[in-house]
Design a protein around this motif. Sequence first.
Motif, PDB file in Angstrom:
ATOM      1  N   PHE A   1       0.849  -1.188   0.000  1.00 12.82           N
ATOM      2  CA  PHE A   1       0.000   0.000   0.000  1.00 12.82           C
ATOM      3  C   PHE A   1       0.885   1.238   0.000  1.00 12.82           C
ATOM      4  CE2 PHE A   1      -2.814  -3.170   1.742  1.00 12.82           C
ATOM      5  CZ  PHE A   1      -4.067  -2.822   1.270  1.00 12.82           C
ATOM      6  N   GLN A   2       0.492   2.214  -0.783  1.00 11.75           N
ATOM      7  CA  GLN A   2       1.078   3.540  -0.653  1.00 11.75           C
ATOM      8  C   GLN A   2       0.107   4.355   0.184  1.00 11.75           C
ATOM      9  OE1 GLN A   2       1.556   6.573  -3.975  1.00 11.75           O
ATOM     10  NE2 GLN A   2       3.697   6.009  -3.600  1.00 11.75           N
ATOM     11  N   VAL A   3       0.541   4.719   1.389  1.00 15.97           N
ATOM     12  CA  VAL A   3      -0.358   5.361   2.337  1.00 15.97           C
ATOM     13  C   VAL A   3      -0.227   6.872   2.195  1.00 15.97           C
ATOM     14  CG1 VAL A   3      -1.119   5.456   4.720  1.00 15.97           C
ATOM     15  CG2 VAL A   3       0.033   3.407   3.875  1.00 15.97           C
ATOM     16  N   ALA A   4      -1.284   7.498   1.704  1.00 16.93           N
ATOM     17  CA  ALA A   4      -1.308   8.944   1.490  1.00 16.93           C
ATOM     18  C   ALA A   4      -2.766   9.382   1.480  1.00 16.93           C
ATOM     19  CB  ALA A   4      -0.622   9.305   0.180  1.00 16.93           C
ATOM     20  N   GLU A   5      -2.983  10.678   1.363  1.00 16.97           N
ATOM     21  CA  GLU A   5      -4.352  11.199   1.413  1.00 16.97           C
ATOM     22  C   GLU A   5      -5.214  10.686   0.265  1.00 16.97           C
ATOM     23  OE1 GLU A   5      -1.666  14.360  -0.467  1.00 16.97           O
ATOM     24  OE2 GLU A   5      -1.581  12.881   1.152  1.00 16.97           O
ATOM     25  N   TRP A   6      -4.592  10.344  -0.883  1.00 20.49           N
ATOM     26  CA  TRP A   6      -5.360   9.856  -2.020  1.00 20.49           C
ATOM     27  C   TRP A   6      -5.682   8.360  -1.930  1.00 20.49           C
ATOM     28  CZ3 TRP A   6      -0.408  12.007  -2.663  1.00 20.49           C
ATOM     29  CH2 TRP A   6       0.635  11.094  -2.783  1.00 20.49           C
ATOM     30  N   ASP A   7      -5.112   7.701  -0.934  1.00 16.06           N
ATOM     31  CA  ASP A   7      -5.302   6.248  -0.860  1.00 16.06           C
ATOM     32  C   ASP A   7      -5.484   5.776   0.588  1.00 16.06           C
ATOM     33  OD1 ASP A   7      -5.487   3.831  -2.248  1.00 16.06           O
ATOM     34  OD2 ASP A   7      -3.440   3.280  -1.710  1.00 16.06           O
TER      35      ASP A   7
ATOM     36  N   PHE B   1      -9.894   1.090   3.565  1.00 12.22           N
ATOM     37  CA  PHE B   1     -10.575   0.197   4.499  1.00 12.22           C
ATOM     38  C   PHE B   1     -11.677   0.909   5.284  1.00 12.22           C
ATOM     39  CE2 PHE B   1      -6.353  -1.775   4.027  1.00 12.22           C
ATOM     40  CZ  PHE B   1      -6.725  -3.054   3.663  1.00 12.22           C
ATOM     41  N   GLY B   2     -12.234   1.947   4.709  1.00 16.05           N
ATOM     42  CA  GLY B   2     -13.274   2.682   5.407  1.00 16.05           C
ATOM     43  C   GLY B   2     -14.495   1.831   5.697  1.00 16.05           C
ATOM     44  N   VAL B   3     -15.175   2.135   6.779  1.00 17.69           N
ATOM     45  CA  VAL B   3     -16.409   1.438   7.139  1.00 17.69           C
ATOM     46  C   VAL B   3     -17.456   1.753   6.084  1.00 17.69           C
ATOM     47  CG1 VAL B   3     -15.915   1.364   9.598  1.00 17.69           C
ATOM     48  CG2 VAL B   3     -17.058   3.368   8.630  1.00 17.69           C
ATOM     49  N   PRO B   4     -18.507   0.923   5.883  1.00 20.98           N
ATOM     50  CA  PRO B   4     -18.863  -0.210   6.749  1.00 20.98           C
ATOM     51  C   PRO B   4     -18.307  -1.570   6.307  1.00 20.98           C
ATOM     52  CG  PRO B   4     -20.640   0.209   5.222  1.00 20.98           C
ATOM     53  CD  PRO B   4     -19.580   1.231   4.909  1.00 20.98           C
ATOM     54  N   ASN B   5     -17.528  -1.614   5.218  1.00 22.95           N
ATOM     55  CA  ASN B   5     -17.124  -2.917   4.698  1.00 22.95           C
ATOM     56  C   ASN B   5     -15.664  -3.238   4.988  1.00 22.95           C
ATOM     57  OD1 ASN B   5     -16.171  -0.930   3.029  1.00 22.95           O
ATOM     58  ND2 ASN B   5     -16.491  -2.062   1.134  1.00 22.95           N
ATOM     59  N   ALA B   6     -15.098  -2.667   6.047  1.00 20.50           N
ATOM     60  CA  ALA B   6     -13.684  -2.871   6.338  1.00 20.50           C
ATOM     61  C   ALA B   6     -13.364  -4.338   6.555  1.00 20.50           C
ATOM     62  CB  ALA B   6     -13.278  -2.047   7.557  1.00 20.50           C
ATOM     63  N   ALA B   7     -14.202  -5.047   7.306  1.00 16.92           N
ATOM     64  CA  ALA B   7     -13.932  -6.451   7.621  1.00 16.92           C
ATOM     65  C   ALA B   7     -13.900  -7.302   6.352  1.00 16.92           C
ATOM     66  CB  ALA B   7     -14.976  -6.989   8.595  1.00 16.92           C
ATOM     67  N   ALA B   8     -14.815  -7.035   5.424  1.00 11.85           N
ATOM     68  CA  ALA B   8     -14.847  -7.801   4.177  1.00 11.85           C
ATOM     69  C   ALA B   8     -13.618  -7.523   3.332  1.00 11.85           C
ATOM     70  CB  ALA B   8     -16.116  -7.468   3.392  1.00 11.85           C
TER      71      ALA B   8
ATOM     72  N   TYR C   1      -1.665  -2.842  -4.039  1.00 12.38           N
ATOM     73  CA  TYR C   1      -2.864  -3.658  -3.862  1.00 12.38           C
ATOM     74  C   TYR C   1      -4.118  -3.015  -4.448  1.00 12.38           C
ATOM     75  CZ  TYR C   1      -6.487  -6.489  -1.652  1.00 12.38           C
ATOM     76  OH  TYR C   1      -7.575  -7.308  -1.435  1.00 12.38           O
ATOM     77  N   ASP C   2      -4.521  -1.857  -3.947  1.00 14.20           N
ATOM     78  CA  ASP C   2      -5.751  -1.217  -4.429  1.00 14.20           C
ATOM     79  C   ASP C   2      -5.384  -0.071  -5.360  1.00 14.20           C
ATOM     80  OD1 ASP C   2      -4.732   0.191  -2.115  1.00 14.20           O
ATOM     81  OD2 ASP C   2      -6.570   1.395  -2.152  1.00 14.20           O
ATOM     82  N   ALA C   3      -5.643  -0.250  -6.630  1.00 12.42           N
ATOM     83  CA  ALA C   3      -5.208   0.754  -7.608  1.00 12.42           C
ATOM     84  C   ALA C   3      -5.979   0.565  -8.909  1.00 12.42           C
ATOM     85  CB  ALA C   3      -3.701   0.652  -7.838  1.00 12.42           C
ATOM     86  N   ASP C   4      -5.506   1.233  -9.954  1.00 11.28           N
ATOM     87  CA  ASP C   4      -6.170   1.187 -11.246  1.00 11.28           C
ATOM     88  C   ASP C   4      -5.729  -0.045 -12.032  1.00 11.28           C
ATOM     89  OD1 ASP C   4      -3.592   1.755 -12.084  1.00 11.28           O
ATOM     90  OD2 ASP C   4      -3.990   3.894 -12.364  1.00 11.28           O
ATOM     91  N   GLN C   5      -6.085  -0.073 -13.317  1.00 11.79           N
ATOM     92  CA  GLN C   5      -5.799  -1.249 -14.135  1.00 11.79           C
ATOM     93  C   GLN C   5      -4.329  -1.397 -14.492  1.00 11.79           C
ATOM     94  OE1 GLN C   5      -9.426  -0.404 -16.851  1.00 11.79           O
ATOM     95  NE2 GLN C   5      -9.075  -2.587 -17.090  1.00 11.79           N
ATOM     96  N   GLN C   6      -3.529  -0.398 -14.204  1.00 10.31           N
ATOM     97  CA  GLN C   6      -2.088  -0.545 -14.417  1.00 10.31           C
ATOM     98  C   GLN C   6      -1.428  -1.241 -13.243  1.00 10.31           C
ATOM     99  OE1 GLN C   6       0.271   2.546 -16.279  1.00 10.31           O
ATOM    100  NE2 GLN C   6       1.715   2.548 -14.573  1.00 10.31           N
TER     101      GLN C   6
ATOM    102  N   PRO D   1     -10.330   0.413  -6.372  1.00  2.51           N
ATOM    103  CA  PRO D   1     -10.541   1.138  -5.115  1.00  2.51           C
ATOM    104  C   PRO D   1     -11.781   0.708  -4.340  1.00  2.51           C
ATOM    105  CG  PRO D   1      -9.812   2.655  -6.816  1.00  2.51           C
ATOM    106  CD  PRO D   1     -10.065   1.334  -7.498  1.00  2.51           C
ATOM    107  N   ASN D   2     -12.697  -0.025  -4.982  1.00  3.01           N
ATOM    108  CA  ASN D   2     -13.880  -0.538  -4.291  1.00  3.01           C
ATOM    109  C   ASN D   2     -13.728  -1.992  -3.848  1.00  3.01           C
ATOM    110  OD1 ASN D   2     -15.465   1.885  -4.627  1.00  3.01           O
ATOM    111  ND2 ASN D   2     -15.674   1.321  -6.790  1.00  3.01           N
ATOM    112  N   GLY D   3     -12.560  -2.570  -4.101  1.00  7.68           N
ATOM    113  CA  GLY D   3     -12.320  -3.942  -3.677  1.00  7.68           C
ATOM    114  C   GLY D   3     -12.690  -5.001  -4.690  1.00  7.68           C
ATOM    115  N   ASN D   4     -13.096  -4.612  -5.906  1.00  6.65           N
ATOM    116  CA  ASN D   4     -13.405  -5.588  -6.951  1.00  6.65           C
ATOM    117  C   ASN D   4     -12.106  -6.138  -7.531  1.00  6.65           C
ATOM    118  OD1 ASN D   4     -16.313  -5.077  -6.905  1.00  6.65           O
ATOM    119  ND2 ASN D   4     -15.778  -3.095  -7.795  1.00  6.65           N
TER     120      ASN D   4
END
Length: 621
Positions: A163-169, A173-180, A479-484, A490-493
């Motif tokens: 993960f790149q941890v920054a304001e844009w990313d 894991f925001g609620v309500p689906n963090a556990a999933a 992990y969570d990013a665009d098609q590149q 970003p929605n976990g799909n």
Amino acid sequence: MGIFASAVHRFIRPATGMSVLGIAVALTGCGGGSSSTPLPPPQVTVTLSSTTVIVPQDGTQVTLPVTITPLVSTVSVTVTGLPAGMTQQFSTTTSGSIGNVTFAGSAAAAAGSYPAVVTVTENGQTATANFTLVSAVVATVGKTTDTTMGVNGVLKQFMSTAFQVAEWDGDYFGVPNAAALESKMTAMGPQHIRLQSVSQGVAMSTNTGTAADWDFTILDQTVQPVLASGDHSPEFQIATAPAWMCFSNGQLDVANHVNDFAAYAANLVRYYNKGGFDWGGTHFQSASNYPITWWGIFNEPNGNGITADQYVTIYNAVVPAMLAVDPTIKLSAIEYSDYGLGTGDGGDPMTYLPTFVAAANSGGENAQVNIVSTHFYSSCNQSDPDTNLMNSVPQFAANVTYFYQELQKRPDLANVPVWVTENNVNADYQGANGMSTCNPSQVFVDDHRGTSAFFAAWRPYVFSALGKVGNQALFHWDYDADQQYGEVDPNGNTYLSYWVDQALASTYPATPGSPGQSILELTATDSTTVETLATKNADGSVTVMVDDHAVASPADNNGSGAPRTVIVDVSGLGTFSSASLLSINSTSSATSAPVPVSVTPAERMTVTVPGYGVTWLTLRP
């Protein structure tokens, strides 16, 4: 045979919908007299017993029965369209109209599928039949461990993500689906998930001595869920220094602030591992009971204005300060930007690594080195063709080999493993005004090869090539990013890349304390377009990876690849009770896991990959 009698007095009428070919009938007539001319031979026909013929490259002969009607002794049979290095010979049989074309391949007969034609000529007539000729790679697996591969013959490479941890990313894991979302990430099987804090993900912003200097909000939006998931043991990369320690261009002022950077790093260790720290009258402490054991020191220093000498200065100052807080932590050094691939630019380890090996922790600084890390990208230009990206993989392996050669020069570093802590197809990203960062004159375009079927061939190829030379960790960026870049959006799909990496992690588990997999001896007739890897597990099962990274055309960019057929010869391994195939390629779903298919074990088993992709053949005793 094949010639009508000269005296024929019939009138031949074709049935409806049929034609009479090669037959002429003459009628003569006044006064009842008649005469006839000889009828020409019937039209020759040819029928093949199969429209696909698989010919192994190891010289094993393959026969194609051919039915020729009529078949005469003067028949001529030729086959065109075969690759150079393959031979063919026709012979008749005793069964009337049937003959055989026998093929023999060789390693010189380039692997692939070829449109071929059988041409039959007799009595001045010609007939043809088309078929597909497949020149098949032969991979012969031995029962002996290849001790020149991996770590003394053992594959010890684990899969992970980042993960790149920054304001844009920061709030994935925001609620309500963090556990999933946590569960989905854990299901992929990553170890020591890498956390790279940049921009507002850097917890310290100023140095006023007040509580406002520190803010862990954005950082912990990602760090806390990661600590709660996976193996509960991420690697925290202290990627950059707080802005107040840097020049206006963002580069660390080493001469004036290296000790400040060391104190900042020590407070991060206190926050996550030792009950926190006090600053400006406020106590800062992680909410998790899981400590962070693994720490990376700086991100891509060679690409961020830090010389090799300066990096040694940073490492020798920062690591002792962190160890003084928690002596149980482990340190990852270097984290090179290495997509230069030995070209002599800043990405070339030969311009950086020798200095580190000579001077890091060499003067009693207590700056231990547990891991030496590097980053590999195949390109920084979306317009580069597939061929360029595939050809970069052997260079990755060569650079890891060089790392180990340098580390061997110091006895205290000789057993330090190499990790690849960033890896993907393309390192480019969007800069100002939508332009490419690597190529500022070009508009940035996402490189979808990071999530397409191309990736299903590229990543297993990278995994195998690096694992064979002893690399011990391969981290996806990110992990969570665009098609590149992403494994999920970003929605976990999930993208296809998620399932590729999950399959690698589950097929080759390398958890701490596990014996790993023995790398078996394997010889293949083609290693230029197909990557093969044979491993044996502790339960006696054997897995053979067949990776098709053959490029169909030199101009292809995110093309479909060229199909490959591989004959896996396991005759030297004894017998097996069951077998299965697990495949990921262009026909695979990006939303659901690939499902293994049961097959019958045999001494020689055929695996066909329809283009870019990978298949794992698993045999169980």
